[in-house]
Design an enzyme around this catalytic site. Structure first.
Site, short mmCIF file in Angstrom:
data_model
loop_
_atom_site.label_atom_id
_atom_site.label_comp_id
_atom_site.label_asym_id
_atom_site.label_seq_id
_atom_site.Cartn_x
_atom_site.Cartn_y
_atom_site.Cartn_z
N VAL A 61 39.61 30.55 28.20
CA VAL A 61 40.60 29.78 28.94
C VAL A 61 40.57 30.09 30.43
O VAL A 61 41.13 29.34 31.23
CB VAL A 61 42.01 30.06 28.36
CG1 VAL A 61 42.52 31.43 28.77
CG2 VAL A 61 43.00 28.97 28.77
N TYR A 62 39.91 31.17 30.84
CA TYR A 62 39.84 31.51 32.26
C TYR A 62 38.95 30.51 32.99
O TYR A 62 37.75 30.45 32.76
CB TYR A 62 39.29 32.92 32.46
CG TYR A 62 40.15 34.05 31.93
CD1 TYR A 62 41.46 33.83 31.53
CD2 TYR A 62 39.66 35.34 31.84
CE1 TYR A 62 42.25 34.86 31.04
CE2 TYR A 62 40.43 36.38 31.36
CZ TYR A 62 41.72 36.13 30.96
OH TYR A 62 42.49 37.18 30.47
N SER A 63 39.56 29.72 33.86
CA SER A 63 38.84 28.72 34.66
C SER A 63 38.01 27.78 33.78
O SER A 63 36.87 27.43 34.12
CB SER A 63 37.96 29.40 35.72
OG SER A 63 38.74 30.03 36.70
#
Length: 352
Positions: A61-63
């Site tokens: 989900v990070y970036s």
């Protein structure tokens, strides 16, 4: 660098690990964290490895996956020198298979992470949140399948409530599935809720903690001061409404003590806050983040030295907050503490 075993496993990790949430910089939330590209990421990885920091933590989900892609490019050619930790379960899209921990989602998330990271195995795969809609047996049997296939080596959880983690561990034991060796959780000098239930559970079940946001969502960077506006570069401008609430006066009291200890030791405020965490029960690794080389070098200076007993006592006293029921008797009444000895003494100058 000190290395510690994660839970009841043979996996040894550095007491400081690097959080790659600043890599990629896509979207309103993660662009506020940082926008580190491949070239700078390689430099930060170089510095980490020189200091003995071999564990790198990221998530799908990070970036929107860009963090995993940048991390994969930054470690290319030296995969055997690093440990990769990534996470999945939080929503990455609007489709029915874009969130949660179903068999289909976990298999697809793992395959996607392997591709983005440019590797054929993940050292530590963590469920980023508890999925109340998927049977735990399905979740754990899928993780067991992925371990047997060699795609992941150890499993963990993140942001679970106590009962969610305990139920998962019990079902793993019942069926012989891999146990969560680590619980990644928020913990800081201005956010000690972790100690009320999750820490005693972790001690009892031999589950280590990987600490995220150890500087209290940017409150303990040394740049926040009483009577002063937030620095322009503070991520709290974008994330304050998402972070746990911290009473301003409580925060400033903690910062005052950190400032005093900083003057006495010559260590920075962030270094002291990070070092304190490494002394706490169950903590296996503290995840540090950095948007640039200067921040990383300062954070790396949080280990290799020890706070005195007096300094630890001051930090314990100023940061302590009486927990709510049913945890309050654990601290306040002799009858309860006789049956449930506290993991560390209650500060003498903190009144029930």
């Amino acid at each position: 660098m000190e290395y510690r075993r994660l839970g009841a496993s043979g996996l040894q990790v550095p007491v400081l690990s690097f959080g790659a949430g600043t890599f990629g910089g896509q979207g309103p939330l993660f662009s506020a964290w940082g926008d580190t590209g491949i070239s700078e990421a390689r430099r930060l990885v170089d510095l980490c490895l020189e200091a003995g920091v071999t564990l790198f933590d990221t998530a799908d989900v990070y970036s929107n996956g860009a963090s995993e892609e940048v991390l994969g490019a930054a470690i290319k050619g030296r995969r055997d020198q690093v440990l990769i930790s990534t996470k999945a379960s939080l929503p990455t899209g609007d489709g029915p298979q874009d969130a949660g921990s179903s068999r289909a989602r976990l298999i697809r998330a793992t395959e996607s992470a392997l591709r983005r990271l440019g590797t054929d195995y993940i050292d530590l795969f963590q469920l980023h949140a508890f999925d109340a809609g998927t049977p735990i047996e399905e979740v754990l049997s899928t993780l067991d399948q992925l371990v047997r296939q060699g795609k992941i080596r150890y499993v963990g959880a993140s942001n679970f409530a106590g009962w969610q983690l305990m139920k998962s561990l019990a079902i793993a034991d019942r069926h012989g599935y891999p146990r969560h060796v680590v619980h990644q959780a928020y913990y800081s000098l201005v956010g000690r809720d972790y100690e009320w239930e999750l820490m005693p559970l972790a001690v009892d079940q031999n589950v280590s903690t990987m600490v995220w946001s150890p500087l209290g969502w940017g409150r303990l960077t040394g740049k926040v001061r009483r009577g002063q506006p937030l620095p322009k570069e503070s991520r709290l401008h974008q994330t304050a409404t998402m972070s746990p609430v911290v009473d301003d006066e409580h925060l400033y009291r903690v910062i005052d003590v950190l400032d005093d200890i900083s003057k006495e030791t010559g260590k920075s405020v962030p270094q002291i806050a990070l070092n304190w965490l490494t002394t706490r029960p169950t903590v296996g690794s503290v995840i540090i983040g950095a948007r640039n080389e200067a921040q990383l070098r300062d954070n790396l200076g949080a280990v290799g030295w020890s706070l005195s007993k007096e300094h630890l006592a001051k930090l314990e006293a100023v940061s302590f907050q009486t927990p709510p029921y049913p945890y309050t008797p654990y601290y306040n009444l002799d009858g309860f503490t006789r049956l449930n000895p506290p993991l560390f003494p209650r500060p003498k100058d903190v009144k029930p």
